[in-house]
Design a protein around this motif. Structure first.
Motif, short mmCIF file in Angstrom:
data_model
loop_
_atom_site.label_atom_id
_atom_site.label_comp_id
_atom_site.label_asym_id
_atom_site.label_seq_id
_atom_site.Cartn_x
_atom_site.Cartn_y
_atom_site.Cartn_z
N ILE A 124 0.84 -1.08 0.03
CA ILE A 124 -0.16 0.00 0.18
C ILE A 124 0.86 1.25 -0.01
CG2 ILE A 124 -1.71 1.39 1.43
CD1 ILE A 124 -2.89 -1.36 2.28
N GLY A 137 -0.21 -2.15 -3.48
CA GLY A 137 -1.57 -2.28 -2.92
C GLY A 137 -2.62 -1.49 -3.25
N LYS A 139 -7.14 -1.07 -3.71
CA LYS A 139 -8.34 -1.42 -3.12
C LYS A 139 -8.98 -2.29 -4.09
CE LYS A 139 -9.47 3.00 -0.64
NZ LYS A 139 -10.38 3.95 -0.61
N THR A 162 -9.55 -2.07 7.39
CA THR A 162 -9.78 -1.57 6.09
C THR A 162 -8.64 -1.21 5.40
OG1 THR A 162 -9.87 0.85 6.90
CG2 THR A 162 -11.96 -0.26 6.84
N TYR A 163 -8.69 -0.98 4.02
CA TYR A 163 -7.66 -0.56 3.27
C TYR A 163 -6.63 0.67 4.02
CZ TYR A 163 -4.74 1.09 -1.01
OH TYR A 163 -4.07 1.46 -1.62
N LYS A 167 -2.97 0.75 5.75
CA LYS A 167 -1.76 1.72 5.32
C LYS A 167 -0.61 1.89 6.38
CE LYS A 167 -4.06 4.73 2.24
NZ LYS A 167 -4.47 5.95 2.07
#
Length: 185
Positions: A124, A137, A139, A162-163, A167
């Motif tokens: 990410i 990375g 979504k 979550t994404y 992070k």
């Protein structure tokens, strides 16, 4: 008409009326071209391991020794985080890292880790700072996975990572897998 083959080291100009003019080569002694098909290679590695060990319990031979080899080979490339203890220690992130390595992905491009959340956090980060890099990375809602991609999900029962949370968080229970085919369940 047969298409012209690619010759990386010839210098042929197509003139105004369609004739070809062979010129002095631009390549120098020792020049080379390296072609890689990383996605296909990674998928081939995963399939080969599946075909060889599918149905073998992870604590039984020959899979137990193979799992130890995954750890040892990654330790030689990525360092001391890869310490094999036993097959009851989660090893799926090691398998993902090993398959990528065998398929030609470099540690510097992926960040091999025995913990899924670590290489996902790094991926990410690359998407934010170096989007041209391999294995960034994204979504999953914005990018449909294709063979060779790594997909990831958390395994925490009462917490959703979550994404955005991934992070900055590289330490949570999770799992990843390498996509080998696209189809319908």
């Amino acid at each position: 008409r047969m298409p012209d083959p690619i010759n990386w080291f010839m210098n042929v100009a197509i003139m105004q009326k369609g004739e070809l003019e062979v010129r002095a080569p631009l390549a120098e002694a020792g020049d080379y071209v390296l072609l890689k098909a990383l996605r296909d290679a990674v998928v081939a590695v995963v399939r080969q391991q599946y075909e060889r060990y599918h149905g073998v319990h992870e604590g039984a031979e020959p899979l137990r020794s193979r799992i130890k080899n995954y750890w040892d080979e990654l330790k030689a490339v990525a360092g001391n985080d890869f310490k094999f203890e036993d097959t009851d220690v989660p090893w799926s992130a090691v398998f993902v890292s090993w398959c990528l390595m065998q398929g030609g992905v470099k540690h510097t491009d992926f960040g091999f880790s025995p913990q899924h959340s670590q290489f996902i956090k790094a991926a990410i980060g690359r998407a934010q700072s170096q989007p041209q890099k391999k294995y960034v990375g994204l979504k999953i809602d914005d990018h449909a996975p294709i063979p060779g991609d790594v997909i990831h999900w958390n395994r925490m029962k009462n917490t959703v990572i979550t994404y955005e949370a991934a992070k900055t968080n590289g330490d949570y229970d999770s799992h990843s897998a390498i996509v080998v085919a696209i189809g319908e369940d």
